[in-house]
Structure formats: structure tokens, C-alpha cells
Design an enzyme around this catalytic site. Structure first.
Site, mmCIF file in Angstrom:
data_model
loop_
_atom_site.group_PDB
_atom_site.id
_atom_site.type_symbol
_atom_site.label_atom_id
_atom_site.label_comp_id
_atom_site.label_asym_id
_atom_site.label_seq_id
_atom_site.Cartn_x
_atom_site.Cartn_y
_atom_site.Cartn_z
ATOM 1 N N THR A 1 0.905 -1.149 0.000
ATOM 2 C CA THR A 1 0.000 0.000 0.000
ATOM 3 C C THR A 1 0.911 1.157 0.000
ATOM 4 O O THR A 1 1.136 1.829 0.999
ATOM 5 C CB THR A 1 -0.893 0.170 1.233
ATOM 6 O OG1 THR A 1 -1.702 -0.959 1.350
ATOM 7 C CG2 THR A 1 -1.824 1.381 1.072
ATOM 8 N N GLU B 1 5.098 -0.287 10.136
ATOM 9 C CA GLU B 1 4.115 -0.215 11.216
ATOM 10 C C GLU B 1 4.678 -0.781 12.516
ATOM 11 O O GLU B 1 5.057 -1.950 12.576
ATOM 12 C CB GLU B 1 2.827 -0.920 10.813
ATOM 13 C CG GLU B 1 2.029 -0.096 9.821
ATOM 14 C CD GLU B 1 0.811 -0.793 9.276
ATOM 15 O OE1 GLU B 1 0.010 -0.113 8.616
ATOM 16 O OE2 GLU B 1 0.650 -2.006 9.502
#
Lengths: 385, 385
Positions: free
Chosen positions: B177, B255
Site C-alpha cells: 500500500t 508499522e
């Protein structure tokens, strides 16, 4: 088919025992017979993988397995140590060391503790028993981060098939730090045994993903000790069952896991597509983390299938979640249904079945895995120290 | 080559702006020129990927990007929404909607919020500026779980190359993404532009692994607005630098990550082997978790390389850890050195460079990733709810 207790000891003439002391363990199983094996595809092969695969197929008398270090990336000394393990067992039992299989599991790059093994092998051998407690002791001896005792046995058309396994991390498609020893009292040609084992492993251990890592030490051995006859189809059925149950136990016991995940892909254009898609779902860290949080972020499943390499068409996909009793349809032939709350409810159990029908063909496959949790990170960030 | 600030706005005649409001954002970049793109290989392609890839290569005037939902798995309505985004921008600017690229990022399977976009597009367009603040606003508008602003620009032989990017999860080999928009004032034939972009993407974004998931929405666009001339080699050099810096920022911003990991494979038998091995190291959850815990369990690196498919020989491998200043040799041509404490020290920084020389050839490759942490699990177990 009838489920039996006793693991490998459910098979007549098979004996087992093991000793575990802190982080080390030693197991021995005896049972003479035609033996075949399936081994890791990792190009770094542990010493016991090299030593045992060289012996197979062939008539084997025993297996000795050490839990504590992997004896991988240990060079010539590693091979010598593995051979020494076989020799210790063979001398004591009065058998040929070439008829003893060797396995190990643990940290890579550390020699095994031969002193400890020499000190304990006598006790293990004197404990050998055909009582179910022997199979349990052997299984327990080779557990590392495992928390569940993995044993399974069945009787099918009078034939016994019993196995034990260890494995809870470094587990990926082509096996894992997983060891499994299976015995049966069937009589069958070597090629048939090998074919049956490969097929069962493909449907079971090879459809298992805990973390996407493949170990250097994976090994599944199958020894046929007896003279019972059965059709190959029925034997395959029994062996499939034993292997699949052991594989599912490993998924349930995935390091740090709180939930078991089963991904069923249906309607795939080919068998290979179905397998790729099923494994992609259980391998995805994002899917695994969402399952842990009971977060119905199903788009991650669609994305995982989409990148698996399998043929997919957006408008054909049907996606369901089930907890084994209730089933909720999330997507119906490409249309997103309003399933929010119900999907979350179905995720609350300790088991989530994800069913994706690709709507393109007749092939299907099932893969197993577990959620990704804080405990997985904890266990694996401080394993060695 | 000189590093510039200002992201895309470092390139003359390029304007940008963006607005972010809670979990939604809208960015527009303008700059007319020959445009090429590289898109996700996920077979589930988001609507903006379908709509934009159909337009390319070609002369483009602008890009509009929405952060909030992915507009993936949204069927015909998704395509209509994507086209509507282009139309809104085109009408206001008096340009052809076919010359507007569209991108989006966020949760899969949810339509984008067209009302919000219609309400805010006017403000975004009136904010368009060639000031560096415009590039920053555009970058910020499409950040989701990103925590670092990702911009990079250089001047090389008088040519400007400037890009922005977003991406911090669902990031794997074949992009992520991740969205990246790159502008340059070079003049170059379309085929050369496309070739240069592919090559840079292969060396940068495609060598990045955060979690092994590939998004449905990945997109890198390169627009050449100007008339500057430069050799293809020098342009490639500049573009490589910009793409690699943006890719490294994504790895640093993985993340929940606390440490940046660089895996350098040297001495591989082929380029492909080097790439596979480098990516296997940064993809391994076990390696990633060990780096998080500063646990020098280097055997996991050896195992990852072994299962990558690359040709390896145990006795040839040399393995080093570096924190950028100190380097510790762990394995020297297959021999394990006693490096325990020093290895742990080198792991204490916020950057770990893993250097593995396979000793089999002359090929090398570098991949980037980050550690696996409790925060990764936290972020991704409660993303949607």
C-alpha cells in the site's frame, strides 16, 4: 476408522520413551520396518537431516531425537555428533547404527550437548515401553516452545497408524521445525509407502503456516513394522487423517497463538490455485493480526488471495466466516453484504474458518494457521538469550 | 548530485497541496508531462489502479489521491467514483479528465467518501503551490498509519527529480500500500522513462518488505515535465537515489517498528539469487522478532537464506552484523566465531545492517525492512474497528 490413544505406541511392537530436563530432551522410538521419509527443502540442511535422509528408504530399527539445539550449520562436527547419537543407541540395543534415524530441534548454529546425551541415553533406553506413557514421554522430550502434546493414532480395516509430532514455530508450507514420527503395522512396498507419505504430507504439514519460516531440520518418518494388508486407498485415508490431525495440533499450538485459523478455498480453477490461495490467507500477517483482534477487516483476505498468484475475478468471489457452528456471508459473488456485527461475533471464538469460493472451477484446498499475537513477538524476540 | 528539499515541488512548474481531516485526506499534484507508471501485481486491482493504468503511458496534467479507503473490491461503483475524482479536478482546472491520474489508500471493500471529496476538492485546488509546503501538505494528506513524512528530491546535471511517497504496512516485494508520485524536468522518450522507472522500482520499492503483504492499490507514477537533457545513465542514477531513499523511509516507518533492517547479500551466484536471499532475510518474522529483542539468534538468518531458493553452501557463508559504524563477524566462511556479546551490542542501535557473503559469485543485492514488534500487532489487530 477408529481413533486410538497412545500415539506411536498404539501400533503393536512399537516402543518409545523420552527424558526432558530443563531445555534439553532425548527421545527414542523402536520398531523395525521399512521406512520412508520426507525432509526439509531448506538448502541449509541440518546434520541429522543429512544423516537420516542418506539412510532412507530402508529397514530401520529405531529413531533417536534430541531437543535442545538443531545441530544445523555445525559442519563436520555436526555430522559426527549425529552419527554418534545413532551409534550410542545402536550399541546399547545391539543393532546396526545404519538402521537408526536421527533428528534434532532447537537453536541453529550450536553443537548438540553430546555429554548430556551420553549421560542420559541409558535411562531413555531402559525406559522404552509399549505402554501409551512411552509415546507421551517421547513426545514431551522433544517439545521446545510447544505447549500441546501432539499424538494421534487410528485403526482402519485392522491396520494401526500412530504418530507423534513436535512443532509450533518456524513453520511454513514446506514443513517446519517440525518432527513427526509415524508407525504402522501395514505391509506395503517402499514405493507405495513413499507415495502415500508424500501425499499425506502435502495435504497436512505442507498446508500449515505459523510464521512463514521453513526450518533446516524438518523431518517426517514413516515406518511400516508389520504384516497387515489393506488397500492403498484405505491406508492413505488413515495416514491422511493422522497427518492432518497432527498438523492441526501444530496450528493450534502456533507460538503465542490464541486462535486457530482454517482457510478453505473452493471453486478454484486448479488444485495449485486453491493451495496457493489457501496458504496466502493463513500466511498473511495482516489477516493473522486482524483475527487476533477480532477485527473483521476481510479486505485483507481478498488482498491475500489476490496476490497469491491464483486466478481470481472480483465479481465471482463469495466469502464466509464460520466459527464451526454459525456461518456469516461477508461477500456474495462480489457483492459486499452488511455483515459487520455478525462477522465480529463469529470471530469471538477460538477458531475461525474462512471460506472463500472463487467461483471459477471445482478445485479446493484447506490450509491451517493461527493468529499473530503479542506473545508471538515476545517468544521470538527473546528466544536465544 | 545534490539533495534538495521540497519533494515534488523541488521540480520547476510542479505544484501540490493537500488537506487532511481526521482519517480522510485529499492531495492533488499538477505538472504537465509524459507520464509512466508501475502498478501492483495483486490480481485484485483497486479501481484507481485500473483507471490510472488505462491512461498510461501518456501526457498527464495532474494526479489526485485520496486517503481514507482503498476503493478496492468496489466493483463498477468504484470505477465510477475514481473517474469522478478525475472529473472534479479536471473541470476545476480546465483540463481533460483523461489527463488526471487517480490513486487511493485505506481499507479494502469500502467505497470512498465522494461527498467529503466534493466538499474539499475546491480547497485543495485553491491551495496548490510550488512552495515546498505544498509538497508537504500533499504528502501529509495521504498518510494513513505513516508516521514519517516521505519526500526526497535531487538535482543531477541540472535535472531535478523530486518525489513523495506514503506507505508503512501491507508492504512486500512487489510494492505495497504504497503510493509514490515522482516528477522531473527531464525530457526523455516514453520507453526510456518507463525503463528507468522499472529499474529504479526494482532496486528500491521492490526490495522492501514490511510484512509480506502486497496491496491492491500500489502505484508509482513518474511525470517528466520539462525540456532538460541528461544521459540515461545519469538520470537513472538520480532516480535510483530518490526511489531508494523513499523506500528506506518506508522501511524505517514500518508499522510499529523500532529498528530499521538492511540486508546486503554479496557473493551470490546470480542477481536473482542475491535478491531472493536479501528479501527472505527481511521478510522472516523470526529474524524480525529477534532484531526487535536484540537477540543475536543469527541461525534464523542462515535458515532464511537457505529457504530463499538461492544457491548456498554452508562452508562458504560469511555473516556480519553492523550498526553503521561497528561491524562484527559472526560466521567466517562457515566457521562460527564467538561473537555473542559484541553481536548483541551492535544490535542495540536503531539500525541493523546484516551482511551475508555467500562466497559463490559476484552478484549482490540489498533489501530493507524493519523489526516485528508488539506495536505492529497492536496496530493491525484493531485497524478497522
Amino acid at each position: 476408522m477408529k481413533i486410538l490413544s497412545g500415539g506411536v505406541c498404539a501400533v503393536p511392537a512399537v516402543k518409545a520413551y523420552g527424558i526432558k530436563e530443563n531445555r534439553q530432551g532425548l527421545a527414542v522410538i523402536t520398531g523395525k520396518g521399512n521406512t520412508v521419509g520426507v525432509f526439509t527443502l531448506n538448502k541449509i540442511r541440518a546434520a541429522p537431516v543429512i544423516a537420516t535422509s542418506r539412510r532412507l528408504p530402508g529397514i530401520m530399527n529405531a529413531v533417536v531425537a534430541y531437543g535442545g539445539s538443531a545441530n544445523a550449520f555445525t559442519g563436520k562436527k555436526g555430522i559426527q555428533d549425529a552419527e554418534r547419537m545413532a551409534l550410542l543407541v545402536a550399541s546399547a540395543l545391539g543393532i546396526d547404527p545404519e538402521s537408526v534415524g536421527i533428528a534434532s530441534t532447537g537453536i541453529i548454529g550450536r553443537p548438540i550437548n553430546m555429554d548430556w546425551i551420553e549421560d542420559h541415553v541409558g535411562n531413555v533406553l531402559s525406559g522404552l515401553t509399549s505402554d501409551p506413557s512411552g509415546s507421551e514421554a517421547a513426545t514431551r522430550a522433544i517439545m521446545t516452545t510447544d505447549t500441546i502434546l501432539k499424538q494421534m493414532a487410528v485403526e482402519i480395516d485392522g491396520v494401526h497408524i500412530g504418530g507423534i509430532a513436535k512443532g509450533s514455530g518456524m513453520i511454513e508450507p514446506n514443513m517446519a521445525t517440525m518432527l513427526s514420527f509415524i508407525y504402522t503395522d501395514v505391509e506395503m512396498p517402499t514405493e507405495s509407502l513413499q507415495k502415500c507419505l508424500r501425499e499425506s504430507v502435502d495435504k497436512s504439514f505442507n498446508m500449515l503456516v505459523v510464521d512463514g519460516d521453513t526450518s533446516t531440520n524438518d523431518m517426517v518418518l514413516l515406518t511400516a513394522t508389520g504384516d497387515k494388508r489393506i488397500s492403498e486407498e484405505r491406508f492413505q485415508e488413515g495416514l491422511d487423517f493422522v497427518c492432518m490431525q497432527l498438523a492441526k495440533m501444530m496450528a493450534r499450538d502456533g507460538e503465542g497463538s490464541t486462535k486457530f485459523i482454517e482457510a478453505c478455498i473452493r471453486g478454484a480453477r486448479s488444485k495449485d490455485d486453491a493451495r496457493k490461495a489457501a496458504k496466502a490467507v493463513v500466511r498473511s500477517p495482516l489477516v493473522k493480526a486482524a483475527v487476533f483482534g477480532e477485527d473483521p477487516n476481510w479486505g485483507r483476505i481478498i488482498a491475500a488471495i489476490g496476490r497469491s498468484g491464483a486466478e481470481v475475478k472480483e465479481g465471482k468471489i463469495t466469502l464466509e466466516f464460520s466459527d464451526g457452528t454459525k456461518t456469516v456471508t461477508i461477500v456474495k459473488e462480489g457483492n459486499i453484504l452488511d455483515s459487520g456485527k455478525k462477522a465480529k461475533e463469529v470471530m469471538a471464538g477460538d477458531e475461525l474458518i474462512i471460506i472463500a469460493d472463487l467461483g471459477l472451477g471445482k478445485h479446493e484446498a484447506t490450509a491451517w494457521g493461527c493468529d499473530l499475537t503479542h506473545d508471538y513477538v515476545q517468544i521470538n524476540s527473546a528466544y536465544m538469550t
